[in-house]
Motif scaffolding. Structure first.
Motif, PDB file in Angstrom:
ATOM      1  N   ASP A   1      38.132  29.150  55.385  1.00  0.00           N
ATOM      2  CA  ASP A   1      37.918  30.471  55.981  1.00  0.00           C
ATOM      3  C   ASP A   1      37.903  31.582  54.938  1.00  0.00           C
ATOM      4  O   ASP A   1      37.869  32.766  55.283  1.00  0.00           O
ATOM      5  CB  ASP A   1      39.016  30.767  57.014  1.00  0.00           C
ATOM      6  N   MET A   2      37.983  31.215  53.652  1.00  0.00           N
ATOM      7  CA  MET A   2      37.993  32.208  52.588  1.00  0.00           C
ATOM      8  C   MET A   2      36.794  32.012  51.674  1.00  0.00           C
ATOM      9  O   MET A   2      36.069  31.025  51.775  1.00  0.00           O
ATOM     10  CB  MET A   2      39.299  32.114  51.788  1.00  0.00           C
ATOM     11  N   GLY A   3      36.599  32.953  50.780  1.00  0.00           N
ATOM     12  CA  GLY A   3      35.456  32.878  49.872  1.00  0.00           C
ATOM     13  C   GLY A   3      35.687  33.663  48.600  1.00  0.00           C
ATOM     14  O   GLY A   3      36.812  33.791  48.121  1.00  0.00           O
ATOM     15  N   ASN A   4      34.600  34.236  48.074  1.00  0.00           N
ATOM     16  CA  ASN A   4      34.654  34.906  46.780  1.00  0.00           C
ATOM     17  C   ASN A   4      35.677  36.027  46.709  1.00  0.00           C
ATOM     18  O   ASN A   4      36.384  36.173  45.708  1.00  0.00           O
ATOM     19  CB  ASN A   4      33.272  35.458  46.432  1.00  0.00           C
ATOM     20  N   SER A   5      35.774  36.836  47.744  1.00  0.00           N
ATOM     21  CA  SER A   5      36.675  37.994  47.688  1.00  0.00           C
ATOM     22  C   SER A   5      38.130  37.554  47.542  1.00  0.00           C
ATOM     23  O   SER A   5      38.893  38.149  46.765  1.00  0.00           O
ATOM     24  CB  SER A   5      36.511  38.866  48.937  1.00  0.00           C
ATOM     25  N   GLU A   6      38.529  36.523  48.259  1.00  0.00           N
ATOM     26  CA  GLU A   6      39.909  36.035  48.164  1.00  0.00           C
ATOM     27  C   GLU A   6      40.173  35.386  46.796  1.00  0.00           C
ATOM     28  O   GLU A   6      41.248  35.555  46.216  1.00  0.00           O
ATOM     29  CB  GLU A   6      40.206  35.029  49.278  1.00  0.00           C
ATOM     30  N   ILE A   7      39.166  34.652  46.294  1.00  0.00           N
ATOM     31  CA  ILE A   7      39.316  34.023  44.983  1.00  0.00           C
ATOM     32  C   ILE A   7      39.418  35.086  43.899  1.00  0.00           C
ATOM     33  O   ILE A   7      40.273  35.018  43.011  1.00  0.00           O
ATOM     34  CB  ILE A   7      38.130  33.075  44.699  1.00  0.00           C
ATOM     35  N   GLU A   8      38.553  36.092  43.969  1.00  0.00           N
ATOM     36  CA  GLU A   8      38.570  37.174  42.981  1.00  0.00           C
ATOM     37  C   GLU A   8      39.889  37.929  43.006  1.00  0.00           C
ATOM     38  O   GLU A   8      40.445  38.266  41.956  1.00  0.00           O
ATOM     39  CB  GLU A   8      37.409  38.130  43.251  1.00  0.00           C
ATOM     40  N   ARG A   9      40.414  38.171  44.192  1.00  0.00           N
ATOM     41  CA  ARG A   9      41.677  38.904  44.307  1.00  0.00           C
ATOM     42  C   ARG A   9      42.813  38.091  43.688  1.00  0.00           C
ATOM     43  O   ARG A   9      43.690  38.626  43.020  1.00  0.00           O
ATOM     44  CB  ARG A   9      41.976  39.189  45.790  1.00  0.00           C
ATOM     45  N   PHE A  10      42.802  36.769  43.893  1.00  0.00           N
ATOM     46  CA  PHE A  10      43.833  35.902  43.333  1.00  0.00           C
ATOM     47  C   PHE A  10      43.756  35.870  41.809  1.00  0.00           C
ATOM     48  O   PHE A  10      44.776  36.006  41.111  1.00  0.00           O
ATOM     49  CB  PHE A  10      43.679  34.491  43.901  1.00  0.00           C
ATOM     50  N   LEU A  11      42.555  35.713  41.271  1.00  0.00           N
ATOM     51  CA  LEU A  11      42.391  35.647  39.822  1.00  0.00           C
ATOM     52  C   LEU A  11      42.732  36.983  39.163  1.00  0.00           C
ATOM     53  O   LEU A  11      43.310  37.010  38.065  1.00  0.00           O
ATOM     54  CB  LEU A  11      40.956  35.231  39.471  1.00  0.00           C
ATOM     55  N   ASN A  12      42.382  38.090  39.815  1.00  0.00           N
ATOM     56  CA  ASN A  12      42.757  39.406  39.290  1.00  0.00           C
ATOM     57  C   ASN A  12      44.272  39.586  39.287  1.00  0.00           C
ATOM     58  O   ASN A  12      44.837  40.194  38.378  1.00  0.00           O
ATOM     59  CB  ASN A  12      42.097  40.513  40.111  1.00  0.00           C
ATOM     60  N   HIS A  13      44.918  39.061  40.318  1.00  0.00           N
ATOM     61  CA  HIS A  13      46.383  39.130  40.390  1.00  0.00           C
ATOM     62  C   HIS A  13      47.012  38.394  39.207  1.00  0.00           C
ATOM     63  O   HIS A  13      47.962  38.895  38.582  1.00  0.00           O
ATOM     64  CB  HIS A  13      46.856  38.522  41.711  1.00  0.00           C
ATOM     65  N   LEU A  14      46.469  37.216  38.899  1.00  0.00           N
ATOM     66  CA  LEU A  14      46.994  36.456  37.775  1.00  0.00           C
ATOM     67  C   LEU A  14      46.820  37.200  36.459  1.00  0.00           C
ATOM     68  O   LEU A  14      47.730  37.237  35.615  1.00  0.00           O
ATOM     69  CB  LEU A  14      46.300  35.088  37.688  1.00  0.00           C
ATOM     70  N   ALA A  15      45.635  37.805  36.273  1.00  0.00           N
ATOM     71  CA  ALA A  15      45.338  38.470  35.006  1.00  0.00           C
ATOM     72  C   ALA A  15      46.070  39.793  34.845  1.00  0.00           C
ATOM     73  O   ALA A  15      46.608  40.082  33.774  1.00  0.00           O
ATOM     74  CB  ALA A  15      43.832  38.696  34.886  1.00  0.00           C
ATOM     75  N   ILE A  16      46.133  40.598  35.916  1.00  0.00           N
ATOM     76  CA  ILE A  16      46.662  41.960  35.808  1.00  0.00           C
ATOM     77  C   ILE A  16      48.150  42.016  36.109  1.00  0.00           C
ATOM     78  O   ILE A  16      48.934  42.582  35.331  1.00  0.00           O
ATOM     79  CB  ILE A  16      45.888  42.896  36.757  1.00  0.00           C
ATOM     80  N   ASN A  17      48.562  41.439  37.224  1.00  0.00           N
ATOM     81  CA  ASN A  17      49.967  41.540  37.635  1.00  0.00           C
ATOM     82  C   ASN A  17      50.853  40.501  36.956  1.00  0.00           C
ATOM     83  O   ASN A  17      51.993  40.806  36.581  1.00  0.00           O
ATOM     84  CB  ASN A  17      50.080  41.405  39.158  1.00  0.00           C
ATOM     85  N   ARG A  18      50.354  39.285  36.832  1.00  0.00           N
ATOM     86  CA  ARG A  18      51.168  38.236  36.216  1.00  0.00           C
ATOM     87  C   ARG A  18      50.938  38.114  34.712  1.00  0.00           C
ATOM     88  O   ARG A  18      51.695  37.454  34.023  1.00  0.00           O
ATOM     89  CB  ARG A  18      50.894  36.897  36.902  1.00  0.00           C
ATOM     90  N   GLU A  19      49.858  38.720  34.220  1.00  0.00           N
ATOM     91  CA  GLU A  19      49.529  38.724  32.785  1.00  0.00           C
ATOM     92  C   GLU A  19      49.517  37.316  32.188  1.00  0.00           C
ATOM     93  O   GLU A  19      50.069  37.058  31.122  1.00  0.00           O
ATOM     94  CB  GLU A  19      50.519  39.612  32.008  1.00  0.00           C
ATOM     95  N   VAL A  20      48.862  36.401  32.894  1.00  0.00           N
ATOM     96  CA  VAL A  20      48.773  35.030  32.401  1.00  0.00           C
ATOM     97  C   VAL A  20      47.778  34.967  31.247  1.00  0.00           C
ATOM     98  O   VAL A  20      46.949  35.860  31.058  1.00  0.00           O
ATOM     99  CB  VAL A  20      48.342  34.051  33.514  1.00  0.00           C
TER     100      VAL A  20
END
Length: 320
Positions: A45-64
Motif C-alpha cells: 500500500d506504499m510507494g515512492n513517497s514513503e520510501i523517500e521519506r524513510f531514506l531522508n529520515h536516515l540521512a538527515i535525522n539519523r545521519e547514517v
C-alpha cells in the motif's frame, strides 16, 4: 512483526535466492524498520513517497553513512522487486555523500609489531589477511580443501560479488598453516567420535554435497569453539570463528603496539595491495589477487607506489 506471515515470506524469498545469512539479517532489519517507520502499513500500500521519506529520515535525522543508507535502499528494492512484484524507480531523496578517503596503510614495521602481539590462530589470520590480501570473511570462510600446498595457492570461494578466485599462499605461512590443519583434524575427529562432524554449508551445497560434508576437507580452517544448529537446515554442525572474536584480539594487539592509526582487519588488505605495487607487481595482477571487478578500485593504491619492478612476492615473506 518478526513472526508475521509477511516477514516469513520475505525470509523465504531471500533463502530461495540464496542470499547469505548476513545479508538476510540485514535486509530483514531494514524492511522491519521501514514498515514500523510508516506506522505498520503494508508495503503493497506504499510507494515512492514513503520510501523517500524513510531514506531522508536516515540521512538527515539519523545521519547514517552513505554505505548504510545504500544498504537500506537495497533492502527496500529487494522487497518490492521480489516480494511485492513491483519495480521502484525515479526515487528522489537526500543522498548521503560518500567521502573520498584514502585507505589506511601500515608499513612493514607496524605490521610486524602488531603480529608480535598476536598468537596462535589469531596471528595466522592476520598473517593471511596481510600475506594473501583476503577480506576477513573470506579468511574465516576458508576450508581445508581450499589450501593447495603444491601450487602454493589459496582458493577463495564465493568472495564479494559471488566471485571465486585464487590468491598467493606465502611460503612463510606453509608451516603455520600445516600446524593449524593438524589442529582442525583433531577437532574434527572428536566431532566424529561424538556423532557430529558435519561442515556448515549454504543450503544449495548441502543438497549437492550432503554425503561428503563429514569429510575432513570440508571443515573450516578456523573452526568455532562450539558446535551449533545450522540456521537454515537445522542440523548440528561446526561453523567458523566469528569475525568479532578476531576483531577483539586485533584491537588488543593494536593497543599494545601503541600505533596511532585506526587499524581494522581490512587495513591488512589495503597494506597487501600497496606493498605489492611498491614491489613492482603489475596492477592487473594485484586486481586479480584482490578480486576487484573494476581496475579503478585497485588504482586507489597507486597513491604510495614508487618505481615498479617485476616480480610478485607476498609481503608477509619479508617479515616472517
Amino acid at each position: 512483526m518478526a513472526g508475521s506471515p509477511f516477514m516469513h515470506q520475505v525470509r523465504t524469498e531471500l533463502r530461495t535466492r540464496q542470499y547469505s545469512i548476513r545479508t538476510e539479517k540485514s535486509y530483514m532489519y531494514w524492511i522491519r524498520w521501514f514498515i514500523r517507520f510508516n506506522d505498520l502499513r503494508h508495503p503493497a500500500d506504499m510507494g515512492n513517497s514513503e520510501i523517500e521519506r524513510f531514506l531522508n529520515h536516515l540521512a538527515i535525522n539519523r545521519e547514517v553513512s552513505a554505505a548504510t543508507q545504500n544498504q537500506a535502499l537495497c533492502a527496500i528494492i529487494f522487497l518490492y522487486r521480489y516480494v511485492i512484484g513491483r519495480e521502484i524507480s525515479e526515487l528522489r531523496y537526500q543522498s548521503t555523500r560518500t567521502p573520498k578517503r584514502m585507505p589506511t596503510v601500515l608499513c612493514e614495521h607496524e605490521v610486524k609489531v602488531i603480529l608480535s602481539h598476536l598468537s596462535g590462530k589469531y596471528w595466522l589470520i592476520a598473517a593471511i589477511l596481510y600475506g594473501c590480501g583476503l577480506r576477513i570473511q573470506e579468511a574465516l570462510s576458508l576450508r581445508i580443501k581450499d589450501i593447495d600446498f603444491d601450487s602454493k595457492s589459496i582458493f577463495v570461494f564465493n568472495g564479494k560479488g559471488g566471485k571465486d578466485r585464487y590468491t598467493l599462499l606465502p611460503e612463510s605461512l606453509i608451516i603455520p598453516l600445516a600446524d593449524q590443519i593438524k589442529t582442525v583434524r583433531q577437532v574434527h575427529r572428536k566431532d566424529l567420535d561424538e556423532g557430529a562432524g558435519m561442515a556448515s554449508v549454504p543450503p544449495a551445497l548441502l543438497r549437492k554435497y550432503k554425503g561428503a560434508l563429514k569429510l575432513y576437507g570440508w571443515q573450516f580452517l578456523f573452526p568455532s569453539s562450539h558446535r551449533c544448529i545450522h540456521p537454515y537446515d537445522g542440523y548440528v554442525c561446526r561453523h567458523h570463528l566469528h569475525a568479532t572474536a578476531f576483531s577483539r584480539k586485533l584491537r588488543e594487539a593494536v593497543r599494545a603496539s601503541d600505533i596511532a592509526k585506526r587499524v581494522t582487519a581490512h587495513t591488512f588488505r589495503h597494506s597487501f595491495a600497496t606493498r605489492l605495487l611498491e614491489n613492482g607487481t603489475d596492477i592487473r595482477t594485484v586486481q586479480e589477487l584482490l578480486g576487484h571487478t573494476d581496475l579503478r578500485t585497485t588504482e586507489i593504491y597507486t597513491h604510495v607506489i614508487g618505481d615498479r619492478r617485476a616480480g610478485t612476492k607476498s609481503p608477509v615473506d619479508f617479515i616472517v
